[in-house]
Design a protein around this motif. Structure first.
Motif, PDB file in Angstrom:
ATOM      1  N   GLY A 168      73.639  30.187  -0.375  1.00 24.52           N
ATOM      2  CA  GLY A 168      74.020  31.427   0.285  1.00 24.52           C
ATOM      3  C   GLY A 168      72.976  31.959   1.246  1.00 24.52           C
ATOM      4  O   GLY A 168      73.042  33.122   1.657  1.00 24.52           O
TER       5      GLY A 168
ATOM      6  N   ARG B 213      71.160  37.628   1.629  1.00 23.48           N
ATOM      7  CA  ARG B 213      71.945  36.398   1.496  1.00 23.48           C
ATOM      8  C   ARG B 213      73.348  36.637   2.037  1.00 23.48           C
ATOM      9  O   ARG B 213      73.784  37.776   2.180  1.00 23.48           O
ATOM     10  CB  ARG B 213      72.024  35.985   0.016  1.00 23.48           C
ATOM     11  N   ARG B 214      74.039  35.557   2.322  1.00 24.24           N
ATOM     12  CA  ARG B 214      75.417  35.663   2.791  1.00 24.24           C
ATOM     13  C   ARG B 214      76.303  36.254   1.696  1.00 24.24           C
ATOM     14  O   ARG B 214      76.108  35.979   0.511  1.00 24.24           O
ATOM     15  CB  ARG B 214      75.955  34.281   3.179  1.00 24.24           C
ATOM     16  N   ALA B 215      77.267  37.054   2.101  1.00 22.72           N
ATOM     17  CA  ALA B 215      78.187  37.652   1.135  1.00 22.72           C
ATOM     18  C   ALA B 215      78.995  36.571   0.425  1.00 22.72           C
ATOM     19  O   ALA B 215      79.298  36.684  -0.764  1.00 22.72           O
ATOM     20  CB  ALA B 215      79.119  38.631   1.842  1.00 22.72           C
ATOM     21  N   THR B 216      79.320  35.510   1.151  1.00 28.05           N
ATOM     22  CA  THR B 216      80.063  34.381   0.575  1.00 28.05           C
ATOM     23  C   THR B 216      79.249  33.113   0.749  1.00 28.05           C
ATOM     24  O   THR B 216      79.084  32.632   1.882  1.00 28.05           O
ATOM     25  CB  THR B 216      81.426  34.202   1.257  1.00 28.05           C
ATOM     26  N   PRO B 217      78.689  32.552  -0.333  1.00 29.79           N
ATOM     27  CA  PRO B 217      77.900  31.321  -0.205  1.00 29.79           C
ATOM     28  C   PRO B 217      78.745  30.160   0.304  1.00 29.79           C
ATOM     29  O   PRO B 217      79.962  30.122   0.105  1.00 29.79           O
ATOM     30  CB  PRO B 217      77.419  31.059  -1.632  1.00 29.79           C
ATOM     31  N   ARG B 218      78.095  29.233   0.958  1.00 31.08           N
ATOM     32  CA  ARG B 218      78.765  28.007   1.393  1.00 31.08           C
ATOM     33  C   ARG B 218      78.836  27.032   0.218  1.00 31.08           C
ATOM     34  O   ARG B 218      77.926  26.977  -0.606  1.00 31.08           O
ATOM     35  CB  ARG B 218      78.002  27.363   2.552  1.00 31.08           C
ATOM     36  N   THR B 219      79.883  26.262   0.186  1.00 33.26           N
ATOM     37  CA  THR B 219      80.023  25.268  -0.885  1.00 33.26           C
ATOM     38  C   THR B 219      79.138  24.056  -0.640  1.00 33.26           C
ATOM     39  O   THR B 219      78.776  23.348  -1.581  1.00 33.26           O
ATOM     40  CB  THR B 219      81.478  24.808  -1.029  1.00 33.26           C
TER      41      THR B 219
ATOM     42  N   ASP C 222      74.038  30.616  11.412  1.00 34.89           N
ATOM     43  CA  ASP C 222      73.791  32.043  11.154  1.00 34.89           C
ATOM     44  C   ASP C 222      72.714  32.618  12.068  1.00 34.89           C
ATOM     45  O   ASP C 222      72.280  33.764  11.875  1.00 34.89           O
ATOM     46  CB  ASP C 222      73.382  32.247   9.694  1.00 34.89           C
TER      47      ASP C 222
END
Length: 203
Positions: free
Chosen positions: A169, A139-145, A90
């Motif tokens: 996220g 924060r990211r709109a879609t968190p990482r798993t 990022d």
């Protein structure tokens, strides 16, 4: 300042800012060390301090709300240095948000002295403050798993390092090989509230 009872022997103290929470935490730790406060745990957060294991929470609540908390004492001289490679996925997004180059992100981040405001989320994870407010990032709109252990990340006003692989996220700007949590080490956590931290860019 507002106090809220938690169960029979705990108290949650709410204050107006992170700086006030850090000052209150430092004062309560000082009182415990000198023997004027009997408490099992003192746990700081963003704008609260939790005291657990009190014999008379109501009495302490009245005392705290009537008293003025002194500013936090000068920070300890020792600084924990974490070597970091600014190679996070990022990094370019953070650079665009800041309006600078990726190299400038690394320069700004590595040129900042951070302080651990509080810990949480996972064992060994410290919420580090120090960057000016203009560098806050969402924060990211879609968190990482799964975020890899050692990922250096930003979210809001905080910098953090993931001590182990976990969902998340935050914006990932780099990686470090530092071990943030080691149960065989005393203390197990490398970072604790009040610790000064600098990130050193790895060649």
């Amino acid at each position: 300042m507002r106090t809220l009872p938690v169960g029979d022997d705990a108290l949650l103290v709410e204050v107006g800012s992170g700086e006030e929470a850090q000052a209150l935490h430092a004062e309560l730790v000082r009182r415990r060390a000198e023997g004027s406060l009997a408490v099992r745990e003192i746990v700081p957060a963003a704008r609260t301090v939790l005291l657990d294991g009190l014999t008379d929470p109501a009495r302490l609540a009245a005392e705290l709300t009537a008293a003025e908390v002194p500013p936090a004492p000068p920070r300890a001289r020792e600084v924990v240095e974490l070597r970091v490679r600014y190679d996070g996925p990022d990094l370019a997004d953070v650079a665009a948000h800041w309006g600078v180059s990726t190299r400038e992100v690394a320069r700004i981040h590595a040129g900042t002295e951070f302080t651990v405001a509080f810990c949480g989320f996972a064992p060994g994870f410290g919420y580090l403050t120090g960057l000016p407010a203009r560098y806050d990032v969402p924060r990211r709109a879609t968190p990482r798993t799964a975020v890899p252990a050692g990922s250096v990340a930003l979210a809001g006003p905080y910098t953090g390092v993931y001590p182990r692989s976990s969902p998340g996220g935050w914006q990932l700007i780099g990686t470090t090989d530092a071990v943030l949590w080691d149960h065989a080490r005393v203390p197990a956590a490398l970072l604790s509230p009040g610790t000064r931290v600098r990130f050193v860019e790895a060649p």
